[in-house]
Motif scaffolding. Structure first.
Motif, PDB file in Angstrom:
ATOM      1  N   LYS A 278       0.907  -1.043  -0.397  1.00 20.75           N
ATOM      2  CA  LYS A 278       0.128  -0.350  -0.090  1.00 20.75           C
ATOM      3  C   LYS A 278       0.827   1.116   0.050  1.00 20.75           C
ATOM      4  CE  LYS A 278      -4.039  -1.556   1.589  1.00 20.75           C
ATOM      5  NZ  LYS A 278      -4.819  -2.201   2.906  1.00 20.75           N
ATOM      6  N   ALA A 279       1.691   1.389   0.851  1.00 21.61           N
ATOM      7  CA  ALA A 279       2.511   2.356   1.442  1.00 21.61           C
ATOM      8  C   ALA A 279       3.551   2.090  -0.501  1.00 21.61           C
ATOM      9  CB  ALA A 279       4.034   1.487   1.525  1.00 21.61           C
ATOM     10  N   GLN A 280       3.430   1.006  -1.023  1.00 23.60           N
ATOM     11  CA  GLN A 280       4.891   1.446  -2.635  1.00 23.60           C
ATOM     12  C   GLN A 280       3.710   1.957  -3.322  1.00 23.60           C
ATOM     13  OE1 GLN A 280       7.995   0.419  -3.493  1.00 23.60           O
ATOM     14  NE2 GLN A 280       7.016   1.823  -4.211  1.00 23.60           N
ATOM     15  N   GLU A 281       2.158   1.556  -3.923  1.00 20.47           N
ATOM     16  CA  GLU A 281       1.448   2.140  -5.029  1.00 20.47           C
ATOM     17  C   GLU A 281       1.267   3.814  -4.439  1.00 20.47           C
ATOM     18  OE1 GLU A 281      -0.709  -1.720  -5.518  1.00 20.47           O
ATOM     19  OE2 GLU A 281      -2.673   0.407  -4.451  1.00 20.47           O
ATOM     20  N   ALA A 282       1.164   4.296  -2.696  1.00 19.79           N
ATOM     21  CA  ALA A 282       0.876   5.961  -3.044  1.00 19.79           C
ATOM     22  C   ALA A 282       2.278   6.035  -2.537  1.00 19.79           C
ATOM     23  CB  ALA A 282       0.259   5.946  -1.092  1.00 19.79           C
ATOM     24  N   ILE A 283       3.247   5.606  -2.612  1.00 13.06           N
ATOM     25  CA  ILE A 283       4.043   7.254  -2.450  1.00 13.06           C
ATOM     26  C   ILE A 283       4.615   7.498  -4.734  1.00 13.06           C
ATOM     27  CG2 ILE A 283       6.417   5.157  -2.293  1.00 13.06           C
ATOM     28  CD1 ILE A 283       6.515   8.536  -1.124  1.00 13.06           C
ATOM     29  N   ARG A 284       4.468   5.609  -5.547  1.00 11.61           N
ATOM     30  CA  ARG A 284       4.604   6.068  -6.910  1.00 11.61           C
ATOM     31  C   ARG A 284       3.256   6.414  -7.195  1.00 11.61           C
ATOM     32  NH1 ARG A 284       6.277   0.053  -8.119  1.00 11.61           N
ATOM     33  NH2 ARG A 284       9.013   0.596  -7.848  1.00 11.61           N
ATOM     34  N   TYR A 285       1.919   6.741  -6.480  1.00 10.41           N
ATOM     35  CA  TYR A 285       1.017   7.770  -7.354  1.00 10.41           C
ATOM     36  C   TYR A 285       1.292   8.587  -6.867  1.00 10.41           C
ATOM     37  CZ  TYR A 285      -3.855   9.170  -7.667  1.00 10.41           C
ATOM     38  OH  TYR A 285      -4.402  10.046  -8.348  1.00 10.41           O
ATOM     39  N   SER A 286       2.143   9.251  -5.772  1.00  8.93           N
ATOM     40  CA  SER A 286       2.209  10.689  -5.322  1.00  8.93           C
ATOM     41  C   SER A 286       3.553  11.012  -6.674  1.00  8.93           C
ATOM     42  CB  SER A 286       2.578  10.511  -3.922  1.00  8.93           C
ATOM     43  OG  SER A 286       1.463  10.035  -3.343  1.00  8.93           O
ATOM     44  N   LEU A 287       4.477  10.323  -6.554  1.00 11.51           N
ATOM     45  CA  LEU A 287       5.578  10.757  -7.290  1.00 11.51           C
ATOM     46  C   LEU A 287       4.660  10.641  -8.875  1.00 11.51           C
ATOM     47  CD1 LEU A 287       8.682   8.983  -6.132  1.00 11.51           C
ATOM     48  CD2 LEU A 287       7.384  11.281  -5.251  1.00 11.51           C
ATOM     49  N   TYR A 288       3.746  10.128  -9.527  1.00  6.94           N
ATOM     50  CA  TYR A 288       3.672  10.603 -10.938  1.00  6.94           C
ATOM     51  C   TYR A 288       3.112  11.629 -10.520  1.00  6.94           C
ATOM     52  CZ  TYR A 288       0.058  10.688 -13.877  1.00  6.94           C
ATOM     53  OH  TYR A 288      -1.040  11.189 -14.887  1.00  6.94           O
ATOM     54  N   HIS A 289       2.050  12.329  -9.472  1.00  5.94           N
ATOM     55  CA  HIS A 289       1.658  13.500 -10.125  1.00  5.94           C
ATOM     56  C   HIS A 289       2.385  14.503  -9.656  1.00  5.94           C
ATOM     57  CE1 HIS A 289      -2.301  12.661  -9.898  1.00  5.94           C
ATOM     58  NE2 HIS A 289      -2.734  11.844  -8.829  1.00  5.94           N
ATOM     59  N   LEU A 290       3.624  14.253  -9.088  1.00  2.00           N
ATOM     60  CA  LEU A 290       4.351  15.545  -8.910  1.00  2.00           C
ATOM     61  C   LEU A 290       6.119  15.768 -10.215  1.00  2.00           C
ATOM     62  CD1 LEU A 290       6.023  15.499  -5.595  1.00  2.00           C
ATOM     63  CD2 LEU A 290       5.345  17.070  -6.273  1.00  2.00           C
ATOM     64  N   LEU A 291       5.937  13.840 -10.789  1.00  7.03           N
ATOM     65  CA  LEU A 291       6.474  14.460 -12.571  1.00  7.03           C
ATOM     66  C   LEU A 291       5.858  14.858 -13.171  1.00  7.03           C
ATOM     67  CD1 LEU A 291       7.764  10.423 -11.635  1.00  7.03           C
ATOM     68  CD2 LEU A 291       8.970  12.841 -11.861  1.00  7.03           C
ATOM     69  N   SER A 292       3.990  14.567 -13.076  1.00  3.22           N
ATOM     70  CA  SER A 292       3.489  14.581 -13.975  1.00  3.22           C
ATOM     71  C   SER A 292       3.129  16.866 -14.379  1.00  3.22           C
ATOM     72  CB  SER A 292       2.129  14.253 -14.206  1.00  3.22           C
ATOM     73  OG  SER A 292       1.202  14.641 -13.056  1.00  3.22           O
ATOM     74  N   ILE A 293       2.833  16.520 -13.254  1.00  2.31           N
ATOM     75  CA  ILE A 293       3.033  18.469 -13.444  1.00  2.31           C
ATOM     76  C   ILE A 293       4.296  19.347 -13.391  1.00  2.31           C
ATOM     77  CG2 ILE A 293       1.000  18.777 -12.922  1.00  2.31           C
ATOM     78  CD1 ILE A 293       1.788  19.539 -10.048  1.00  2.31           C
ATOM     79  N   ALA A 294       5.393  18.589 -13.089  1.00  2.00           N
ATOM     80  CA  ALA A 294       6.738  19.134 -13.381  1.00  2.00           C
ATOM     81  C   ALA A 294       7.330  20.389 -14.396  1.00  2.00           C
ATOM     82  CB  ALA A 294       7.896  18.277 -12.734  1.00  2.00           C
ATOM     83  N   PRO A 295       7.245  21.762 -14.437  1.00  3.76           N
ATOM     84  CA  PRO A 295       7.373  22.103 -14.971  1.00  3.76           C
ATOM     85  C   PRO A 295       9.110  21.948 -15.842  1.00  3.76           C
ATOM     86  CG  PRO A 295       7.638  23.380 -13.465  1.00  3.76           C
ATOM     87  CD  PRO A 295       7.304  22.693 -12.822  1.00  3.76           C
ATOM     88  N   ARG A 296       9.125  21.226 -17.140  1.00  4.06           N
ATOM     89  CA  ARG A 296      10.183  21.108 -16.944  1.00  4.06           C
ATOM     90  C   ARG A 296      11.059  21.542 -18.360  1.00  4.06           C
ATOM     91  NH1 ARG A 296       9.248  15.955 -19.386  1.00  4.06           N
ATOM     92  NH2 ARG A 296       7.211  16.519 -19.005  1.00  4.06           N
ATOM     93  N   HIS A 297      10.196  22.165 -18.475  1.00  4.20           N
ATOM     94  CA  HIS A 297      10.263  23.090 -20.335  1.00  4.20           C
ATOM     95  C   HIS A 297      10.441  24.909 -20.542  1.00  4.20           C
ATOM     96  CE1 HIS A 297       6.167  23.703 -18.924  1.00  4.20           C
ATOM     97  NE2 HIS A 297       6.153  24.336 -19.882  1.00  4.20           N
ATOM     98  N   SER A 298      10.336  25.008 -18.626  1.00  8.07           N
ATOM     99  CA  SER A 298      10.268  26.694 -19.385  1.00  8.07           C
ATOM    100  C   SER A 298      10.684  27.147 -17.181  1.00  8.07           C
ATOM    101  CB  SER A 298       8.540  27.094 -18.929  1.00  8.07           C
ATOM    102  OG  SER A 298       8.650  28.990 -17.936  1.00  8.07           O
ATOM    103  N   ASP A 299      11.627  27.827 -17.172  1.00 14.29           N
ATOM    104  CA  ASP A 299      11.910  28.448 -16.120  1.00 14.29           C
ATOM    105  C   ASP A 299      10.860  30.005 -14.945  1.00 14.29           C
ATOM    106  OD1 ASP A 299      13.156  30.421 -17.149  1.00 14.29           O
ATOM    107  OD2 ASP A 299      15.115  30.355 -16.847  1.00 14.29           O
ATOM    108  N   THR A 300      10.063  30.518 -16.050  1.00 12.40           N
ATOM    109  CA  THR A 300       8.933  31.425 -15.966  1.00 12.40           C
ATOM    110  C   THR A 300       7.962  31.106 -15.050  1.00 12.40           C
ATOM    111  OG1 THR A 300       8.383  31.717 -17.843  1.00 12.40           O
ATOM    112  CG2 THR A 300      10.799  32.573 -17.829  1.00 12.40           C
TER     113      THR A 300
END
Lengths: 726, 726
Positions: A278-300
């Motif tokens: 459960k912890a494994q799934e939850a942490i990965r799901y959490s990281l998914y959100h961070l990775l998916s919304i991370a602005p990798r394309h712009s510094d503004t």
């Protein structure tokens, strides 16, 4: 391990599934709604950094028209989840690959019609969304399909788009519009690859097809691109061009590109937990959100408090980003951390202007920061449920810890990455301006020979206008220390840059003495005889009553606990970690016993009315080696977007969405808490405190420009091994 | 000129007539109720300085049992204003002589029964009340009379008295009791001289008589004395003794003594206005109230905000006394002024304790001061009409101008009377401790090189927790100046006393430098380009909207305009004179144009929600020679207790009563405003600004120990003539 979340058919969960199944790629976020959904189901493609204001309603992000709209008809009869109860329905998010998959079957006219769809927001071609839709039927049936760019999307304070113009090209539909206030152009371009099917007719931004379904599936590929005036001079041309390129590739190639990027991200960011699925799934799901919304394309740009899950919280950037999300990025994707921090450099003029507005020097960052650093916070951020009148709140003018949060974040990033460049590119200016701000905000108490920070709001927002909030004062002191250390470091390593920076920030040698005096003489509340730190002056004299008792005093479920007369205001009940947050940041200045005593004191008094609270209680419990106390708070944090058990409405306003700060907090609790990762003497160090059930915890970090893999196994010495840089 | 107010029969006016026809003698106040009235009609004999608290309700003055109770019966039938509509009824207050006269006729059983009563509270024998009641009937009728000490008196938060004990002596009835909380004894003793009538029976504290009425009147004389534990060791003995003495004298002799004292008071205090009989009556009626409630007998008591008209406002002493009433007494009855100020010396320990409670040095006087200087103000002084919850108010902790008001009053008294003794008897300590208080309350703004007084409430209570209220800051500056001048004056005139005082106040030479620095560096808001002084930081940025518009926003007539979310809180609408009050006190520091501009600015923004407001607008209009603007505000002030047109209820709580501050304000407006009395170069000076209709204004004052009579006639040079001291 599945790497997937799933949901069946439940009309009551449409809104929360919209968050739970969110797709995003850092540029835009597409809610987990069905292809046929519209505004009422909160269908939305939220564009990062594009805002609009209508009348005197609050300014918020713009949701682009929905380029993946698809609906099935049998003449006048709509065959969709909005009109029929399905015989089968499953919605799946594959968070390993960033795919949204949907399978639905309808029993219709003694036939069974199935619709499958797989979509993604391309992780490299950030303006592109693709959806593959497959239709079939048990028995032959002729149906109509409506595909297009739907303008009926979720809008809280809209309508934000006006002047719609449709351009109907042979193979593309182009929908352009402008924002109401600033007339910023936005274009959505769409193309459909519908195998051998001919378009029946076109009407505006919609195309109609007729299909005869059989057990042999028919596939539609829908490609949609979105550009706006923040991206380029001519969004329409760019949208068309990008669409041409994508359309020329096939769905499979695009998907391969997309999933490859996800693979690379997980190689850097994954956290492995053995023994606790459960912890494994939850942490990965959490990281998914961070990775998916991370602005990798712009510094503004930076990450809003509700990520890219919609318009709530005005799409604004809060302290959440620096204090809860940044550590994750700093440890595994420092280029994203740099982008996020660069946003604060980019918006420094806004922070300088805000300080000036209030009569202060330096940088007073926006509490709710929009694209130019302007503060979206209203002076009336809450509505009185009894009188329906707006209530004067002080988030904007008194929550001064925001500037310290940012200075702290810059320095933390520098110390971990040793990336001097960001400091020289503006980070140093940010830090100096934040120090100047505190110096000008503070008052000196002559009889006590000390600076004080009075009339503020700390992290616990239920207590407004307090004096000497421990967190705020400690952080202001730290800000001065950072400014002094920075000054010295630059004098040694980059004296010419320093000279320029001092000119730009109008600082002279004498100001160093001022900073030093402030650092020496700022009052920071200390542990009392019982080792407890008072959250602010006279906090201990407030009514000491349980959270439950305070909750019982509510006359209306939706009434605000804080403000001048809220049920919590005159009690010791607090909204979220405050002193405990300070102990998380500055644990090294306190004894284990002090940390534990404060945890024990404040924990039963905390309502956890904010999703920023639980992770800190988890983290700090680890600081005094109590994993049993930490674990439930960790799980609460890590599952926040899985359970959806957070406040969804404030009054009549929807405030739900994803919780990237909690996602980042989950990472913090796992890695810094249970993993015990820290830096001592410029060396990575691991002192694990694994929960009982965890047999193994493994993760990566980039420290000082070098990649490391850390393996912690229960009962064994942890291993820190250097990797080849990727 | 009549020197009388009258009222007929109107059951709706019972409560307001209770105020309007109040008798008082500085020790106690007997409301203008009829002899047969009880608790429901708010019958009360309020005792100055005797307080009690029941449970957790607020502490308030004790109303003594009613020693003048008298009721007529025809067997079981009550013949009174409570049961019968009278054929004639007139209530008269002779405010020249301090007499309450009542004439009532009842048509009853084809007969007419008349009851006349004349009563007074003896102005020398302060514990004594006397009532002469005369009965007659057109045709013979036998009736019963009930006379006694009625315990059914008005009580807001009672019952305050317990352990009642009756002692039935041959010629006296004695009723003793104790207060609930502190067990203070109180005794009312009563004797009746009923000509040749025999007492029918006695029951408890009541005696019953039978009378046969004819056209020939029958007279009862009722004598009642009241003593409590604050007066002497044995209140019962004292009450009996005082009653014996009075009873031995006849009604006429007592009345003569009483009216002689009134005559003497008027000789000193009268203000004559020719050409405006309404103004003449109103000013005299105002002075009557001040004279009747003035504590001439003790220097440990002062005048409550509602005088002796009942329990409202907790019977507490506010700044009203120093700032609005004291000038009258200081000018005409300096011994009363001295008593009033001595109360603040007596209660200095309470003020020192309050400052300490909040972590400050010096004297922080009670906002609502009771007998030992304890602060009766609740932290929750207002109830939210919507939620019925108590609202956190800041009158107690933030209305810091109270200490400056008191320091200012002492110095003003000293400058006018040159009475050094009061300063040496403790007044100097009060002033020094008030200066110490401001020094410790203030914060220093390092970047602006100035002290600030932040987070306060000024006179305008609708705006809480403001920064740098002009009135407060100016007054704090003045307090420092006073302390410095006092220090210098004592060093010159009483060096040994000074040494003692400095020891007592723990002051050293270095503190003089501190005071001087504060005086030099305290920020005092100055007129802006438009010559307007901002009431507090950022006041001008509040919504600028009319009082009428703000009133329309009320959702409930009784809702509080101030507090955090009140209708006035975020607007420029203010409760009462604030900057304008400052210009009244410190007019010499500003130009006439500045004064006028500020008056014009603030006047339309003032709600006058306090009876302290109108007189100041009258006074200040005279400062820039605009009597036309001043006059209506003067009349509003001078008639406040005649018209009774003030707020009577706050929520369900009766807050009415007399308005001695407005009475004092009327004197101020007449004498200092229209009369233009001032002191220049230690000389009385008169620069009259008479209203158009006033042909003559004449009054007296004692200045520097010498008595003066001032005659101002329209168009003539005013005459100031020295009188023989009386």
């Amino acid at each position: 391990m599945s790497w997937q979340v799933r949901a069946g058919y439940d009309p009551n969960q449409i809104v929360s599934n919209g968050n739970k199944f969110l797709l995003a790629n850092g540029y835009m976020g597409y809610r987990g709604t069905m292809e046929e959904y519209g505004a009422e189901q909160l269908a939305a493609n939220t564009i990062l950094g594009l805002y609009d204001q209508v009348g005197d309603k609050w300014r918020e992000p713009v949701n682009a028209p929905n380029g993946l709209f698809f609906k099935l008809f049998d003449q006048a009869t709509e065959i969709s989840l909005l009109t029929l109860k399905p015989s089968f329905h499953q919605q799946t998010l594959d968070y390993q690959q960033g795919l949204h998959i949907r399978k639905t079957a309808f029993s219709y006219n003694e036939n069974t019609i199935t619709l499958q769809a797989e979509r993604f927001l391309h992780m490299k071609r950030l303006h592109l969304m693709v959806d593959e839709i497959t239709l079939a039927a048990e028995k032959p049936i002729t149906l109509q399909v409506k595909i297009g760019i739907d303008t009926a999307v979720w809008d809280i304070n809209g309508p934000h788009l006006i002047n719609f113009e449709t351009e109907d090209l042979a193979d593309q539909i182009i929908l352009s519009a402008k924002t109401q206030r600033e007339h910023k152009n936005i274009t959505v371009a769409q193309a459909v690859n519908a195998s051998k099917l001919n378009c029946l007719k076109k009407e505006g931004q919609f195309a109609y097809y007729e299909v005869t379904l059989t057990p042999e599936p028919i596939t539609f590929h829908i490609f949609a691109t979105t550009f706006n005036a923040n991206d380029c001079q001519n969004p329409k041309e760019a949208a068309k061009k990008e669409l041409d390129v994508a359309f020329a590739m096939d769905f499979a190639s695009l998907k391969k590109e997309h999933t490859q990027i996800w693979k690379g991200l997980w190689e850097k960011a994954d956290v492995e937990i053995d023994g606790d699925s459960k912890a494994q799934e939850a942490i990965r799901y959490s990281l998914y959100h961070l990775l998916s919304i991370a602005p990798r394309h712009s510094d503004t740009v930076s990450i809003p408090a509700r990520g890219l899950s919609g318009q709530t919280y005005k799409g604004a950037i809060f302290w959440d980003t620096e204090m809860f999300m940044l550590p994750f990025f700093m440890h595994v994707l420092p280029e994203v951390a740099k982008n996020i921090l660069s946003y604060r450099i980019y918006t420094l003029p806004g922070a300088l202007a805000k300080a000036k507005e209030y009569g202060f020097n330096g940088a007073f960052y926006a509490w709710e920061s929009q694209e130019l650093g302007q503060d979206a916070t209203s002076d009336y951020n809450v509505v009185d449920v009894f009188t329906k009148r707006p209530m004067r709140t002080y988030f904007r003018d008194k929550q001064i810890h925001i500037s310290g949060d940012i200075a702290y974040a810059f320095w933390q990033y520098y110390e971990y990455t040793k990336d001097l460049e960001l400091l020289l590119k503006g980070g140093a200016q940010v830090i100096f301006e934040c120090a100047k701000f505190y110096y000008s905000y503070a008052y000196y108490k002559v009889e006590k020979n000390r600076f004080e920070l009075i009339d503020v709001i700390g992290p616990d927002e239920y207590h407004e206008r307090v004096y000497n909030n421990a967190y705020t004062n400690k952080l202001a002191q730290k800000t001065m220390k950072i400014a002094l250390d920075l000054w010295e470091m630059l004098a040694e390593n980059a004296p010419e840059d320093l000279a320029e920076i001092l000119t730009a920030t109008e600082l002279m040698e004498i100001d160093k003495e001022k900073f030093q005096r402030f650092y020496n003489e700022i009052y920071v509340p200390q542990p009392n005889d019982a080792e407890i730190i008072e959250q602010f002056d006279n906090y201990f004299s407030l009514e000491d009553v349980s959270v439950t008792a305070v909750r019982k005093r509510l006359l209306d479920d939706k009434e605000y606990w804080g403000g001048a007369y809220g049920v919590a205001a005159d009690t010791q009940v607090i909204k979220q970690a405050d002193v405990i947050f300070m102990l998380h940041l500055f644990g090294e200045d306190y004894t284990k016993s002090e940390i534990q005593k404060n945890w024990e004191y404040y924990e039963p008094r905390t309502e956890h009315g904010s999703s920023l609270s639980a992770c800190i209680y988890a983290l700090v419990a680890c600081q005094f080696d109590n994993q049993d106390w930490a674990y439930p708070y960790f799980m609460k944090t890590a599952t926040v977007d899985l359970t959806g058990e957070t406040k969804q409405y404030a009054g009549t306003i929807y405030i739900g969405g994803t919780h990237p700060a909690a996602n980042g907090g989950a990472w913090l609790a796992a890695i810094k808490g249970f993993g015990g990762l820290s830096v001592k003497n410029n060396q990575l160090q691991v002192t694990p405190k694994l929960p009982k059930s965890w047999q193994r915890l493994a993760f990566n970090t980039i420290f000082n420009g070098e990649s490391y893999h850390i393996e912690i196994e229960a009962g064994k010495t942890p291993r820190i091994s250097k990797k080849n840089n990727s």
